[in-house]
Write an enzyme that holds these catalytic residues in place. Structure first.
Site, PDB file in Angstrom:
ATOM      1  N   HIS A  52       0.798  -1.237   0.000  1.00 25.96           N
ATOM      2  CA  HIS A  52       0.000   0.000   0.000  1.00 25.96           C
ATOM      3  C   HIS A  52       0.825   1.280   0.000  1.00 25.96           C
ATOM      4  O   HIS A  52       0.266   2.362  -0.094  1.00 25.96           O
ATOM      5  CB  HIS A  52      -0.939   0.024   1.216  1.00 25.96           C
TER       6      HIS A  52
HETATM    7  C1  UD1 Z   1      -1.881   5.414   6.152  1.00 28.54           C
HETATM    8  C2  UD1 Z   1      -0.532   5.836   6.730  1.00 28.54           C
HETATM    9  C3  UD1 Z   1       0.489   4.704   6.531  1.00 28.54           C
HETATM   10  C4  UD1 Z   1      -0.052   3.391   7.104  1.00 28.54           C
HETATM   11  C5  UD1 Z   1      -1.404   3.099   6.471  1.00 28.54           C
HETATM   12  C6  UD1 Z   1      -2.006   1.811   6.988  1.00 28.54           C
HETATM   13  C7  UD1 Z   1      -0.014   8.254   6.587  1.00 28.54           C
HETATM   14  C8  UD1 Z   1       0.797   9.253   5.891  1.00 28.54           C
HETATM   15  N1  UD1 Z   1      -0.003   6.992   6.047  1.00 28.54           N
HETATM   16  O1  UD1 Z   1      -1.709   5.259   4.760  1.00 28.54           O
HETATM   17  O2  UD1 Z   1       1.683   5.036   7.202  1.00 28.54           O
HETATM   18  O3  UD1 Z   1       0.871   2.368   6.839  1.00 28.54           O
HETATM   19  O4  UD1 Z   1      -2.288   4.180   6.742  1.00 28.54           O
HETATM   20  O5  UD1 Z   1      -3.182   1.520   6.300  1.00 28.54           O
HETATM   21  O6  UD1 Z   1      -0.655   8.539   7.568  1.00 28.54           O
HETATM   22  N2  UD1 Z   1      -9.171   5.269   2.386  1.00 28.54           N
HETATM   23  C9  UD1 Z   1     -10.347   4.553   2.361  1.00 28.54           C
HETATM   24  N3  UD1 Z   1     -10.917   4.223   3.562  1.00 28.54           N
HETATM   25  C10 UD1 Z   1     -10.355   4.568   4.745  1.00 28.54           C
HETATM   26  C11 UD1 Z   1      -9.158   5.289   4.745  1.00 28.54           C
HETATM   27  C12 UD1 Z   1      -8.572   5.630   3.558  1.00 28.54           C
HETATM   28  O7  UD1 Z   1     -10.887   4.237   1.326  1.00 28.54           O
HETATM   29  O8  UD1 Z   1     -10.914   4.213   5.801  1.00 28.54           O
HETATM   30  C13 UD1 Z   1      -8.565   5.660   1.121  1.00 28.54           C
HETATM   31  C14 UD1 Z   1      -8.462   7.167   1.042  1.00 28.54           C
HETATM   32  O9  UD1 Z   1      -9.537   7.718   0.394  1.00 28.54           O
HETATM   33  C15 UD1 Z   1      -7.162   7.381   0.317  1.00 28.54           C
HETATM   34  C16 UD1 Z   1      -6.357   6.132   0.597  1.00 28.54           C
HETATM   35  O10 UD1 Z   1      -7.237   5.154   1.106  1.00 28.54           O
HETATM   36  O11 UD1 Z   1      -7.389   7.449  -1.052  1.00 28.54           O
HETATM   37  C17 UD1 Z   1      -5.218   6.414   1.512  1.00 28.54           C
HETATM   38  O12 UD1 Z   1      -5.643   6.776   2.830  1.00 28.54           O
HETATM   39  P1  UD1 Z   1      -4.687   7.603   3.810  1.00 28.54           P
HETATM   40  O13 UD1 Z   1      -5.199   7.625   5.201  1.00 28.54           O
HETATM   41  O14 UD1 Z   1      -4.379   8.899   3.203  1.00 28.54           O
HETATM   42  O15 UD1 Z   1      -3.306   6.833   3.787  1.00 28.54           O
HETATM   43  P2  UD1 Z   1      -2.952   5.280   3.755  1.00 28.54           P
HETATM   44  O16 UD1 Z   1      -2.414   4.936   2.423  1.00 28.54           O
HETATM   45  O17 UD1 Z   1      -4.058   4.435   4.297  1.00 28.54           O
END
Ligand code: UD1
Length: 382
Positions: A217
């Site tokens: 991811h």
């Molecule tokens: C975040 C953390 C990362 C961790 C990971 C575990 C930061 C910078 N990154 O990354 O260190 O390893 O979590 O999962 O904080 N999304 C959903 N549903 C959710 C949450 C997010 O669909 O409940 C989607 C968002 O719309 C976005 C993507 O997933 O497009 C990324 O979410 P985001 O929280 O920005 O970062 P992660 O890649 O999950």
């Protein structure tokens, strides 16, 4: 009654929850001394990335939910800051605890640094769990989050020796550094029985040691088409090599929302799903995931925490990153840093399939007592 100290713990994203759970239990044991408030920033809001973890880990519902949600780094971090500032002003905590390296961690650390604490001589005291880890790669958002959070913390709770060395090199006051071990492992050990009784293998029709677990991811791997295409090609080759050795072996990929979204937008999702013997599944809850890890033949991952959990469980771990911060998993444990080097990954796959891969040792501080040490230190110092 003596004045109880008020502690706020802040969590936001999936890897935070298992680090909080054992701390929450220890604080509850000392409830005559502490009032503990759990704040969920809402960085992760999907059931599969968040509430299922609260349930699996036996965590109480968060006392306060900020509902920050997704967005760019600035949008997400600032939304959390605005919400959390109100909480700190209202609750006036004696200590705020933040976990790991996610955007929720840095956002709340910044809020604490800019508000006066109760003692009147400085900002709101901050404790950072999993302090000191460094990948020395500032292009990772997590690295920036770690450095800034550590620089603002009063209590730096470190998981492994290299973390202490990093902090000292950065000029951190030694009195603030506490080498305590890894609260993630506390959670794993605490839930051992529940993990053993998970039905996930039956549900997915998997046999122990007959599947390879994969998680991916990191933005560097999935937000870039070239790298994601390379990863799909690596999975294809690993699957072919494994099946050649034993036709029963499959690959299981619990797919993160970021990865799903990017694979779709790059037109790589069909190719991924067409790999023979590869199953994509929804993100697994905590108990099911650890059961999958425990019974896998090996794991390929770009996650930080899974490298530690695999070392503890003595499961071979091929890390698809070019930098690292968890030195002990490489030096003592079962981890190998592979980047996206196909040749190396295939060589290590063969070693594992032939039983020739390193066995690994469990680091001394993975002893399930980290949270106990942390809460004792807080009790003494606060
Ligand atoms: C975040 C953390 C990362 C961790 C990971 C575990 C930061 C910078 N990154 O990354 O260190 O390893 O979590 O999962 O904080 N999304 C959903 N549903 C959710 C949450 C997010 O669909 O409940 C989607 C968002 O719309 C976005 C993507 O997933 O497009 C990324 O979410 P985001 O929280 O920005 O970062 P992660 O890649 O999950």
């Amino acid at each position: 009654m003596k004045n109880k100290k008020k502690i706020i713990s802040v969590v936001g994203a999936r890897p935070n929850f298992m680090k909080l759970a054992p701390i929450a239990r220890e604080l509850k044991k000392k409830s005559s001394k502490f009032t503990h408030i759990i704040v969920h920033t809402g960085q992760h809001y999907d059931h599969k990335l968040s509430s299922v973890f609260f349930k699996d880990l036996g965590l109480p519902e968060p006392d306060i939910y900020l509902g920050a949600g997704s967005g760019s780094h600035a949008e997400q971090t600032s939304a959390i800051m605005i919400g959390f500032e109100k909480v700190v002003k209202e609750e006036k905590p004696d200590l705020v605890i933040v976990f790991g390296d996610v955007n929720s961690t840095i956002a709340c650390a910044l809020v604490c640094a800019k508000l006066p604490g109760n003692c009147g001589t400085g900002p709101v005291p901050l404790a950072h769990i999993e302090s000191g880890l460094r990948s020395f790669d500032n292009s990772m958002p997590e690295e920036v989050n770690r450095i800034v959070t550590d620089s603002l913390s009063e209590f730096l709770f470190v998981t492994e020796r290299s973390g202490v060395d990093n902090l000292i090199k950065e000029g951190t006051n030694k009195k603030k550094i506490f080498l305590v071990g890894d609260t993630m492992i506390d959670s794993l050990v605490y839930h051992k029985k529940k993990i053993a009784s998970s039905y996930i293998l039956k549900k997915l029709k998997l046999k122990p040691n007959k599947f390879i677990l994969v998680t991916i991811h990191r933005p560097v791997n999935v937000d870039n088409r070239k790298n994601l295409a390379r990863i799909v090609s690596i999975f294809k080759k690993v699957s072919a090599a494994a099946v050649k050795k034993d036709s029963e072996i499959s690959i299981v990929l619990p797919i993160h929302p970021r990865t799903l979204k990017m694979a779709e937008s790059f037109g790589l999702l069909d190719e991924l799903r067409q790999i023979p013997n590869l199953k994509t599944i929804d993100p697994a809850g905590y108990i099911d995931f650890i059961r999958l890890l425990r019974d896998s033949l090996f794991v390929m991952t770009d996650s930080g925490g899974i490298q530690e959990e695999a070392t503890f469980l003595k499961i071979p771990c091929l890390t698809l990153r070019d930098s690292f911060e968890r030195n002990e998993t490489l030096e003592l444990g079962t981890n190998t840093l592979c980047n996206l080097n196909e040749k190396l990954i295939l060589r290590k796959t063969t070693e594992i399939l032939e039983g020739k891969y390193k066995k690994g040792k469990i680091p001394r501080l993975m002893d399930a007592k980290a949270s106990q040490r942390i809460v004792n230190i807080i009790k003494t110092c606060l």
